[in-house]
Design an enzyme around this catalytic site. Sequence first.
Site, short mmCIF file in Angstrom:
data_model
loop_
_atom_site.label_atom_id
_atom_site.label_comp_id
_atom_site.label_asym_id
_atom_site.label_seq_id
_atom_site.Cartn_x
_atom_site.Cartn_y
_atom_site.Cartn_z
N TYR A 1 -2.12 -0.51 -4.03
CA TYR A 1 -2.78 0.47 -3.68
C TYR A 1 -2.04 1.50 -3.73
O TYR A 1 -1.23 1.76 -3.33
CB TYR A 1 -3.38 -0.09 -1.69
CG TYR A 1 -4.12 -1.27 -1.98
CD1 TYR A 1 -3.67 -2.89 -1.93
CD2 TYR A 1 -5.43 -1.45 -1.63
CE1 TYR A 1 -3.93 -3.80 -1.13
CE2 TYR A 1 -6.26 -2.40 -1.74
CZ TYR A 1 -5.66 -3.81 -1.45
OH TYR A 1 -5.91 -5.14 -0.91
N ILE B 1 1.00 -0.99 0.22
CA ILE B 1 0.36 0.59 0.28
C ILE B 1 0.87 0.89 0.21
O ILE B 1 2.14 1.24 0.70
CB ILE B 1 -0.74 0.26 1.56
CG1 ILE B 1 -2.15 -1.03 0.74
CG2 ILE B 1 -1.35 1.59 1.69
CD1 ILE B 1 -1.74 -2.29 2.35
N CYS B 2 0.54 2.18 -0.71
CA CYS B 2 1.08 3.05 -0.75
C CYS B 2 3.24 3.33 -1.06
O CYS B 2 3.26 2.75 -1.93
CB CYS B 2 1.10 4.05 0.27
SG CYS B 2 1.24 6.09 0.38
N GLN B 3 3.38 3.91 -0.64
CA GLN B 3 4.80 3.51 -0.77
C GLN B 3 5.60 1.73 -0.75
O GLN B 3 6.32 0.64 -1.45
CB GLN B 3 5.68 4.61 0.67
CG GLN B 3 7.34 4.29 0.62
CD GLN B 3 7.66 4.22 1.76
OE1 GLN B 3 7.30 4.33 3.25
NE2 GLN B 3 8.38 5.26 1.72
#
Lengths: 351, 489
Positions: free
Chosen positions: A166, A142-144
């Site tokens: 995501y 997720i993200c980074q």
Amino acid sequence: MLNTNSILQEFVEINDKLQKGYQTLKQIEEVDVATTPKELVWECDKVKMYHYIRETPPKCDVPVLVSFAIMNRHDVLDLQPDRSLMKKLLEEGLDIYIMDWGYPSRADMYLTMEDYILGYLNDAIDFVRRRHKVNKIHKMGICQGGLFSMIYASIHPEKLKTLTTYVAPYDFEDANCNMLYNWAKHLDVDTMVDTVGVVGADMLNNAFSMLKPSMDVAKYFGVMDMMEDKDKLMNFLRMERWKNDCPDLSGEMYRKYIKDLFRDNKLIKGTFELGGHKVDLKNMTVPFLNVYATEDNIIPNKSTIAVMDRIGSTDKQLYAFPGGHIGVFVGAKSQKELAPSIAKWVMARSS
Amino acid sequence: MSTKNNNNTKSFVDLVVETQSSVVDQFVDATKKLVKDVPFVHETLDKGNQMYKDALHGQAEMFEKTTAQMNETTQNMNQSAENVKNFFQQWFENQMNWAKTTFQHQQQNAQNGFSSNPADWSNQWQNWMQQTNQYWNQNMNMAPYYQMMSNNPFMNTQKMQHQFTEFMGPWNQQMKAYFDFMNNSFGEWWKKMPNMTAADSFQGMNKMAESLTKFYELWAPMFKHFENKNFNMETYKEMMNPEKYKAFVDKFFSFLPDESRKQFDEMNKQFIQSMKQLAETGLNNYQQFKAQAQMAPWMQNSPFNQMVDIYTNWKNSMVEAVSPVSRLFEENANVKNAKIWNEIYDNMITLNLKNSELQYMVYQNSMKVMDTLAENVAVKIQNGEQVDSVVKLFQEWMMLGDDTFTKLFQSDAYSKLMTEVSSLQLRIKKDMDIEMEKLFFSNMPIATRTEMDEVYKNLYDLKKMYRNLERMFNHEEEVKAEVKNPKKK
């Protein structure tokens, strides 16, 4: 014209709400997050990995390892029972592990991106593979954490069954995407890292808050109206707890993140190197699901989507989630639609 | 009441007095309930309540008298719409001029090199200090832009405020007093909360209410024109108080207020002066200091907790004891140290300059936001709509602000300057950390940060080596197992 009566009344109401707010907030002793049961199964230095406890056998034998951004806590994925992406994915039948990156201190300032991706993450993946006696596992980032998972998948595709990311940033070329992209271009990261050693969470949070300067004031108008609705108030407080609970970042990791990725966009350009490996996205051949939030004001959509044409996977899919960056994990639609769709996609590729 | 003969204002003043009296009663009752176990609070509240009401009625009587003054004031306020912007421009230029003058002087020194004659050095140093002191004194006397405003009948903000305060007295003053009272009352309550997140949220609500109050104060002088349906951009420009708006924007973006920043700068300046003097004397007095320090009572208990105090006391005593920079010898370690501190101070001046420029960008844009809001309000008033909510005005300001500020923050000009300021701050911190360590802690019986960083590095390298060996070992085991029992692919 001026309605003095309503203006005065407005101030009276605000002060009345402040008093009620005091009485309500005074009663709150605990704001608990991440309550879905899980057990610690692996740890190395300050990094830990937990396994979510299932009441029923999983619907697929291949486990999933989830990793969140290093600069935030993963607790937002299990914020509260009715807003928990993890709980929902468990209910859908997945067997889930989650990384806890811990809270780096000055003693961890030398940790590099290589240590995180090819060290901790790789060791945790190997642990899960051994534990389940499988060659490949499902990976979610997720993200980074999505970006780091993509880098990992490009180096070790043989260890992954699928990759789901995501709201992850991949392409940093367009500095006009949002201010953070532009600031990173000009940031004197060497002076920063050489001075502070570990990059403070407060500093990063301040930068993020500038994406919508009024947010930290405006939100309290809404909060004051929640004082008589305990559930809504607790929702707010859980989110506040999460937002305020940010780890510092290892300076060396941050230096490479800003220089190689944000500034030089090496991953997309195909020139990124990690631990002696040249990271070629064409080597990322595992089935890939790329979830992005259509209203994301932190990671611009074009930054997330850009990776689709560059990876080697032939089984790849974009998922446009109607909402914001955080809504992907905590929004009602995330529970109802996104989690079941993802679980279905992952399980279809578990054999 | 004295407002009976003034049909335009009768309802306005009466309503203010009545409503505020009832508000205070309501608040006093509520507070009593909340602090029922603290009797002296009851007494204070009752007294305060009565005093408040007396003052309220007293001020209401002044209302009619001040209306005449208001008319006079309005006639005086016919200056151009640029006046408000001038305030910020002047503020900026003032910052720039001071910093430029001082900085250029320093540059000149640097270019000329350090003289080998201590007297030259001393003179330069004294000139520099004199100049700097002048600046601070000037600011203590309210700075040139205040003088400029005094010369300009419109820009005489203080006078303008005074007139408006008188005019709007019953409304403005009492509302402010009331909200100050409320904010102060709530201010510390968060400390009683057992949960930190809840306490933070309550503090946040309080701060929001405080910002709203400040926003209200900005608009209050214009309410009379709302009432009379003659609010327009001219009246807005006339009545906008740039000082208060600057304070509001400072708070919104958590800028240090000017005075605090000056105090901070002054503190830094004195600190660096001390450092230079310390550099001059070297550490000859260290042994003596150490012997004294070890005998001190606080040294027997928790020496590390008291480190800051030791340092502060030592620094102060050194400043008093040692001679000024004129005793500097020719190029030696002490002169080099003095140069380093000089560079640090130069960087501070540059930082001040750049930071002022950065703030100025924000002020300029904040004026755009307020102007747009005023235009929107003027249109509403002209269309016969009611202004019935300060909260709505504030929310509209925030919405307009988000749009304007994010564009600013994203701009190349802002990004470059912001990161430059950030780098300067960090560079100063880094340089000061090094010098502090060198001067004070390297001779202390404790590990310095540099030494600890080396330890961390060694630990990191050892751990990494161990893990790589462990991985190699595991891999070999897997290969062996594979050879024994090949897996189906």
